[in-house]
Design a protein around this motif. Sequence first.
Motif, PDB file in Angstrom:
ATOM      1  N   GLU A  23       8.949 -15.188  40.576  1.00 34.78           N
ATOM      2  CA  GLU A  23       9.799 -14.226  41.016  1.00 34.78           C
ATOM      3  C   GLU A  23      10.792 -13.924  39.952  1.00 34.78           C
ATOM      4  OE1 GLU A  23      10.021 -14.423  45.896  1.00 34.78           O
ATOM      5  OE2 GLU A  23      11.408 -15.868  44.789  1.00 34.78           O
ATOM      6  N   VAL A  24      11.217 -15.173  39.208  1.00 33.95           N
ATOM      7  CA  VAL A  24      12.447 -15.038  38.426  1.00 33.95           C
ATOM      8  C   VAL A  24      11.932 -15.079  36.837  1.00 33.95           C
ATOM      9  CG1 VAL A  24      14.157 -16.595  37.322  1.00 33.95           C
ATOM     10  CG2 VAL A  24      14.009 -16.559  39.946  1.00 33.95           C
ATOM     11  N   PHE A  25      10.876 -15.811  36.478  1.00 38.08           N
ATOM     12  CA  PHE A  25      10.535 -15.870  35.046  1.00 38.08           C
ATOM     13  C   PHE A  25       8.995 -14.930  34.981  1.00 38.08           C
ATOM     14  CE2 PHE A  25      12.670 -19.756  35.702  1.00 38.08           C
ATOM     15  CZ  PHE A  25      13.873 -19.556  34.813  1.00 38.08           C
ATOM     16  N   VAL A  26       8.643 -14.407  35.780  1.00 38.20           N
ATOM     17  CA  VAL A  26       7.453 -13.672  35.516  1.00 38.20           C
ATOM     18  C   VAL A  26       7.772 -12.003  36.067  1.00 38.20           C
ATOM     19  CG1 VAL A  26       5.076 -12.975  36.075  1.00 38.20           C
ATOM     20  CG2 VAL A  26       5.682 -15.242  35.661  1.00 38.20           C
ATOM     21  N   VAL A  27       8.060 -11.716  37.373  1.00 38.73           N
ATOM     22  CA  VAL A  27       8.053 -10.549  37.802  1.00 38.73           C
ATOM     23  C   VAL A  27       9.282 -10.012  37.301  1.00 38.73           C
ATOM     24  CG1 VAL A  27       8.474  -8.960  39.771  1.00 38.73           C
ATOM     25  CG2 VAL A  27       6.852 -11.023  39.971  1.00 38.73           C
ATOM     26  N   LEU A  28      10.465 -10.657  37.384  1.00 35.64           N
ATOM     27  CA  LEU A  28      11.691 -10.033  36.843  1.00 35.64           C
ATOM     28  C   LEU A  28      11.910  -9.365  35.611  1.00 35.64           C
ATOM     29  CD1 LEU A  28      14.858  -9.391  37.504  1.00 35.64           C
ATOM     30  CD2 LEU A  28      15.401 -11.946  37.036  1.00 35.64           C
ATOM     31  N   ILE A  38       7.490 -21.287  24.454  1.00 35.06           N
ATOM     32  CA  ILE A  38       7.604 -22.901  24.722  1.00 35.06           C
ATOM     33  C   ILE A  38       7.885 -23.054  26.122  1.00 35.06           C
ATOM     34  CG2 ILE A  38       8.985 -25.071  24.235  1.00 35.06           C
ATOM     35  CD1 ILE A  38       9.691 -23.769  21.451  1.00 35.06           C
ATOM     36  N   PHE A  39       8.605 -22.343  26.787  1.00 37.79           N
ATOM     37  CA  PHE A  39       8.628 -22.378  28.250  1.00 37.79           C
ATOM     38  C   PHE A  39       7.392 -22.220  29.103  1.00 37.79           C
ATOM     39  CE2 PHE A  39      10.135 -20.626  32.446  1.00 37.79           C
ATOM     40  CZ  PHE A  39      10.616 -21.928  32.824  1.00 37.79           C
ATOM     41  N   GLU A  40       6.412 -21.341  28.609  1.00 40.00           N
ATOM     42  CA  GLU A  40       5.105 -21.252  29.154  1.00 40.00           C
ATOM     43  C   GLU A  40       4.218 -22.346  28.672  1.00 40.00           C
ATOM     44  OE1 GLU A  40       0.966 -19.121  29.645  1.00 40.00           O
ATOM     45  OE2 GLU A  40       2.021 -19.288  27.633  1.00 40.00           O
ATOM     46  N   SER A  41       4.305 -22.757  27.686  1.00 39.18           N
ATOM     47  CA  SER A  41       3.645 -24.060  27.080  1.00 39.18           C
ATOM     48  C   SER A  41       3.844 -25.251  28.110  1.00 39.18           C
ATOM     49  CB  SER A  41       3.952 -24.474  25.828  1.00 39.18           C
ATOM     50  OG  SER A  41       3.526 -23.474  24.708  1.00 39.18           O
ATOM     51  N   ILE A  42       5.006 -25.449  28.571  1.00 45.21           N
ATOM     52  CA  ILE A  42       5.486 -26.274  29.392  1.00 45.21           C
ATOM     53  C   ILE A  42       4.367 -26.191  30.723  1.00 45.21           C
ATOM     54  CG2 ILE A  42       7.112 -27.352  31.011  1.00 45.21           C
ATOM     55  CD1 ILE A  42       9.092 -26.773  28.801  1.00 45.21           C
ATOM     56  N   TRP A  43       4.493 -25.027  31.472  1.00 48.36           N
ATOM     57  CA  TRP A  43       3.683 -24.872  32.703  1.00 48.36           C
ATOM     58  C   TRP A  43       2.291 -25.122  32.452  1.00 48.36           C
ATOM     59  CZ3 TRP A  43       5.109 -18.876  33.488  1.00 48.36           C
ATOM     60  CH2 TRP A  43       6.504 -18.783  33.948  1.00 48.36           C
ATOM     61  N   LYS A  44       1.931 -24.863  31.217  1.00 46.41           N
ATOM     62  CA  LYS A  44       0.472 -25.138  30.973  1.00 46.41           C
ATOM     63  C   LYS A  44       0.264 -26.681  30.662  1.00 46.41           C
ATOM     64  CE  LYS A  44      -0.004 -22.090  27.612  1.00 46.41           C
ATOM     65  NZ  LYS A  44      -0.690 -21.329  26.337  1.00 46.41           N
ATOM     66  N   ARG A  45       1.176 -27.419  30.157  1.00 44.92           N
ATOM     67  CA  ARG A  45       0.877 -28.732  29.987  1.00 44.92           C
ATOM     68  C   ARG A  45       0.993 -29.342  31.467  1.00 44.92           C
ATOM     69  NH1 ARG A  45       0.002 -26.598  26.291  1.00 44.92           N
ATOM     70  NH2 ARG A  45       0.401 -26.986  23.853  1.00 44.92           N
ATOM     71  N   VAL A  46       1.801 -29.228  32.253  1.00 41.99           N
ATOM     72  CA  VAL A  46       1.888 -29.577  33.705  1.00 41.99           C
ATOM     73  C   VAL A  46       0.698 -29.120  34.274  1.00 41.99           C
ATOM     74  CG1 VAL A  46       3.011 -29.417  35.783  1.00 41.99           C
ATOM     75  CG2 VAL A  46       4.411 -29.429  33.606  1.00 41.99           C
ATOM     76  N   SER A  47      -0.046 -28.110  34.246  1.00 36.42           N
ATOM     77  CA  SER A  47      -1.213 -27.712  34.868  1.00 36.42           C
ATOM     78  C   SER A  47      -2.330 -28.273  34.227  1.00 36.42           C
ATOM     79  CB  SER A  47      -1.339 -26.195  35.100  1.00 36.42           C
ATOM     80  OG  SER A  47      -0.270 -25.709  35.471  1.00 36.42           O
ATOM     81  N   ASN A  48      -2.146 -28.801  32.864  1.00 35.80           N
ATOM     82  CA  ASN A  48      -3.345 -29.352  32.312  1.00 35.80           C
ATOM     83  C   ASN A  48      -4.283 -28.209  31.815  1.00 35.80           C
ATOM     84  OD1 ASN A  48      -4.563 -31.458  30.858  1.00 35.80           O
ATOM     85  ND2 ASN A  48      -5.912 -32.024  32.450  1.00 35.80           N
ATOM     86  N   VAL A  49      -3.863 -26.981  31.176  1.00 37.42           N
ATOM     87  CA  VAL A  49      -4.898 -26.016  30.981  1.00 37.42           C
ATOM     88  C   VAL A  49      -4.405 -25.474  29.494  1.00 37.42           C
ATOM     89  CG1 VAL A  49      -5.331 -25.135  33.190  1.00 37.42           C
ATOM     90  CG2 VAL A  49      -3.583 -24.102  31.968  1.00 37.42           C
ATOM     91  N   LYS A  50      -5.279 -24.904  28.804  1.00 32.90           N
ATOM     92  CA  LYS A  50      -5.207 -24.484  27.306  1.00 32.90           C
ATOM     93  C   LYS A  50      -4.598 -23.316  27.510  1.00 32.90           C
ATOM     94  CE  LYS A  50      -7.188 -23.829  22.729  1.00 32.90           C
ATOM     95  NZ  LYS A  50      -6.829 -22.180  22.686  1.00 32.90           N
TER      96      LYS A  50
END
Length: 265
Positions: free
Chosen positions: A117-122, A218-230
């Motif tokens: 809601e805050v970091f994608v849609v908005l 970089i912020f989105e890279s954190i999401w990917k690292r947490v989810s373990n995806v490239k």
Amino acid sequence: MKEIHKRVLAGVCLAPPIVIVFYYLPREWFLLFLALVSALAVLELVKMAEPRQGYLLALLAIVCLVPLYRQSLQSYVLWLLFSPVVYLLAVSLSGKGTKAKINGEIMTGINTLFLSEVFVVLPLFYFYFLKGLGNAFPLILLFTIWASDTGAYIFGKNFGKRPLVPLISPKKTYEGLAGAMVGSMIVMAISSSVLGLGILEAVLLGMALGFLGQAGDIFESIWKRVSNVKDSSSLIPGHGGILDRIDSFIFTAPLLYHYLAGLKV
């Protein structure tokens, strides 16, 4: 086909229709386009996080477009508070899962909902606001980010030696960050008259946009690292998913809108 070749080919094929949509599409139809992009991006985030009741979570996130469209900040904030309650009740009443895992699953879902809601849609909705200020403004931001990404790639590949955030995104360098800011500064300087800005003011704003574009990446890279995806998905050959393409707008779209809107007050 090499990854770089896929990236260039996809860019060449997608750039013209994207430019047409951003500039020529009427504002209300442009909003529908943004809603579609938001939905795809949220679904990617949901797939990465794998929360319980993922499709319900995605629907709750997209619904926040309604108070945004009505330009009701109070309603939007209320939905940010209320939507997790709906999700909590839906998961709790489903009767599925185990007692040992349910608390963690609920928190994963609520975190994903908040991020959506805050970091994608908005941030994406801010393109609609920008189009209200000037028909060319969303396109200028798009070109600014494209130039920023190109500058980051050229500087990083040819001069990159000092890692910027090695624990999060090992390939990012200070030199690449400098290239990102140079690229965005050039486009903003060229667009200064359209934006109603002086050259120096446009260059400084471009510098900030280049920096914040990399921060979003970089912020989105954190999401990917947490989810373990490239990549967030493989939707766009050579580019990854929707989230991988819109991460640079997370902070830049709100900044550009509020800066330009402040000049018109």
